[in-house]
Enzyme design. Structure first.
Site, short mmCIF file in Angstrom:
data_model
loop_
_atom_site.label_atom_id
_atom_site.label_comp_id
_atom_site.label_asym_id
_atom_site.label_seq_id
_atom_site.Cartn_x
_atom_site.Cartn_y
_atom_site.Cartn_z
N TRP A 185 42.00 27.97 48.74
CA TRP A 185 40.87 28.32 47.89
C TRP A 185 40.55 27.12 47.01
CZ3 TRP A 185 40.73 28.60 42.43
CH2 TRP A 185 39.43 28.87 41.94
N GLU A 226 39.59 30.97 51.81
CA GLU A 226 39.12 32.03 50.92
C GLU A 226 37.79 31.68 50.27
OE1 GLU A 226 41.81 32.72 47.67
OE2 GLU A 226 40.73 34.49 46.95
N LYS A 228 34.19 32.72 48.03
CA LYS A 228 33.97 33.33 46.72
C LYS A 228 32.49 33.29 46.38
CE LYS A 228 35.79 32.84 42.05
NZ LYS A 228 36.90 32.36 41.24
N ASP A 259 39.05 38.35 49.26
CA ASP A 259 39.52 38.72 47.92
C ASP A 259 38.58 39.81 47.40
OD1 ASP A 259 39.59 38.72 44.98
OD2 ASP A 259 40.88 36.98 45.15
N HIS A 262 35.64 38.87 45.02
CA HIS A 262 34.80 37.72 45.32
C HIS A 262 33.45 38.05 45.92
CE1 HIS A 262 38.23 34.52 45.20
NE2 HIS A 262 38.15 35.28 44.13
N HIS A 286 43.38 39.38 49.53
CA HIS A 286 43.76 39.22 48.14
C HIS A 286 43.33 40.50 47.47
CE1 HIS A 286 44.46 34.66 47.33
NE2 HIS A 286 45.34 35.21 48.14
N ASP A 294 34.82 39.00 38.60
CA ASP A 294 36.10 38.71 39.26
C ASP A 294 37.20 38.61 38.21
OD1 ASP A 294 37.94 37.96 41.20
OD2 ASP A 294 37.41 35.84 41.07
N ASP A 296 40.13 40.02 37.91
CA ASP A 296 41.53 40.06 38.33
C ASP A 296 42.38 41.02 37.50
OD1 ASP A 296 41.83 38.11 40.63
OD2 ASP A 296 40.81 36.84 39.20
N ASP A 326 46.35 39.58 44.22
CA ASP A 326 45.81 38.48 43.42
C ASP A 326 45.16 39.04 42.15
OD1 ASP A 326 44.83 36.18 42.37
OD2 ASP A 326 43.31 35.82 43.90
C1 RNT Z 1 40.28 32.52 42.66
C2 RNT Z 1 40.95 32.98 43.90
C3 RNT Z 1 42.31 32.43 44.14
C4 RNT Z 1 43.18 32.39 42.89
C5 RNT Z 1 44.60 32.02 43.14
C6 RNT Z 1 45.34 31.71 41.88
O1 RNT Z 1 39.13 33.19 42.38
O2 RNT Z 1 40.98 34.36 43.93
O3 RNT Z 1 42.92 33.13 45.16
O4 RNT Z 1 43.15 33.60 42.21
O5 RNT Z 1 44.66 30.99 44.05
ZN ZN Z 2 42.09 35.23 45.55
#
Ligand code: RNT
Ligand code: ZN
Length: 418
Positions: A185, A226, A228, A259, A262, A286, A294, A296, A326
């Site tokens: 990523w 990955e 986004k 993810d 994303h 993820h 996003d 998290d 994640d």
């Molecule tokens: C960032 C991505 C990525 C990170 C990690 C820490 O938006 O989701 O995967 O969260 O690599």
């Molecule tokens: Zn991620």
């Protein structure tokens, strides 16, 4: 461990599920074989052990809960506690900045030896490991560009980092006897209006091709990319968008990473699995929880988590979909955050494994959508919790909220002293 009320409840649940043709013992046996990759970065707010440089790349851990891990040993101790409270055998997903080198090593020069303490630990505890190059929190990523940078020298540095990371993934795979997934990523993107959207993407293709040029035995290492939608400070344009990586993954035969945070707020990854897997050979997830962006947040047992697990189980994707977590919440106990999110992921998988899928499928193929809807709703109140409790009991981990006392004790004895 014995617990008469949990065992009694399980026997009753087993009968209820058997009436629908579901074998609860079989479901638990299948669940045991599905590993979840715990992300090391929940333990210290994505800090890592390379330098004291703050987190960059448009991602953010908010909160200042005391007790975060400051060294690899502390992080491993925290992880050990988390794993002891989670049923089953699970993996660790490590980022490159979590190296244990004892000295400063440039990212384009990292080697498996800098991760020797992690490999030893994983071997001893029987955890598989996954890996991630770190394309953020670094002076050479300070202007928000890495592999797609205009400057050839900067691109070269990051290409070398990618190559170095794949070799570390290969070493993990070889030494631990289980395939490592190395996930790429990058944060590259622009805050505001972009005139040339093409050139950075063309440069990214070239950089990735250079990184993946050397073939590595897929028994040891698999590469994933990955995409986004946007990041903080890169709101208008992300070089590695979902479309970009979907096409890249399919054309190059690497894995695609989805993810959960994303995409646009109403767009969910559960809808994408069966579409992407018509073309991509494998996926990395993820699993995260975006709240308005996003963000998290810690994964909870919500509709989307159920849906993700259903897609994996119903379609027989357990060998094709690698499940990684994640999220990074710095506002609560970090060990608890791992435990809550991972237990939820496993609960969702169990719920999916307990679904009378054959029966639902029959309703669907025969056009009986009334029964399909009725049964899907009835399934929601079956005694799934009794099977989950029994699974925890059998796995030798705390049943129900009992795990919390262990985390509180650790917080009082260990975390509060940091
Ligand atoms: C960032 C991505 C990525 C990170 C990690 C820490 O938006 O989701 O995967 O969260 O690599
Ligand atoms: Zn991620």
């Amino acid at each position: 461990m014995s617990n008469p009320s949990v065992e009694k409840a399980y026997q009753l649940a087993k009968e209820r599920y058997a009436e629908l043709g579901v074998d609860t013992d079989k479901a638990m046996a299948a669940l045991k074989r599905i590993p979840v990759s715990l992300h090391c970065w929940q333990g210290d707010d994505v800090g890592g052990f390379e330098s004291a440089m703050g987190l960059s790349g448009g991602i953010q851990a908010t909160g200042n809960y005391p007790g975060k891990a400051r060294t690899p040993d502390e992080l491993r101790a925290d992880l050990d506690l988390a794993y002891s409270l989670i049923p089953g055998k699970h993996r660790l997903n490590l980022h490159a900045i979590y190296l244990d080198a004892g000295k400063k090593v440039e990212r384009n020069a990292i080697k498996p030896e800098h991760f020797a303490s992690w490999i030893d630990w994983a071997k001893g505890k029987l955890h598989g490991m996954d890996f991630n190059p770190t394309y953020f929190s670094h002076p050479k990523a300070a202007d928000g560009f890495t592999l797609s940078h205009q400057d050839e020298g900067i691109r070269k540095y990051w290409i070398e980092h990618g190559i170095a990371c794949r070799k570390i993934g290969e070493a993990f795979g070889k030494q631990l006897g289980t395939t490592c997934v190395t996930n790429f990523w990058i944060p590259d993107g622009y805050k505001d209006m972009v005139v040339d959207k093409k050139a950075p993407r063309e440069r990214l293709v070239q950089s990735l091709d250079a990184i993946f040029a050397e073939k590595i035995d897929p028994k040891y290492n698999l590469d994933a990319v990955e995409g986004k939608l946007f990041g903080i400070g890169a709101e208008s344009y992300t070089v590695g968008s979902h479309d970009f990586y979907l096409a890249y993954a399919v054309s190059r035969g690497v894995l695609l990473t989805l993810d959960a945070g994303h995409f646009h707020p109403t767009e969910v990854i559960s809808q994408k699995l069966s579409a992407v897997l018509c073309f991509a050979k494998e996926l990395l997830l993820h699993v995260s929880r975006p709240v308005r962006w996003d963000s998290d947040h810690v994964v909870i047992l919500d509709d989307e988590l159920y849906a993700i697990a259903q897609e994996i189980v119903r379609n027989g994707y357990t060998d094709k979909v690698h499940i990684g977590l994640d999220y990074f919440d710095a506002s609560i106990n970090r060990v608890a955050a791992w435990v809550i999110g991972t237990r939820n992921m496993i609960k969702a998988l169990l719920a999916a494994l307990l679904e009378p899928t054959d029966r639902l499928r029959q309703y669907e193929t025969s056009g009986d959508f009334t029964s399909r809807l009725a049964m899907l709703e009835e399934v929601k109140t079956l005694p799934f919790g009794a099977v989950w409790d029994y699974y925890c009991l059998q796995s030798g981990v705390p049943v129900g909220p009992d795990w919390l006392a262990k985390v509180k004790e650790y917080e009082a004895n260990v975390l509060s002293k940091r």
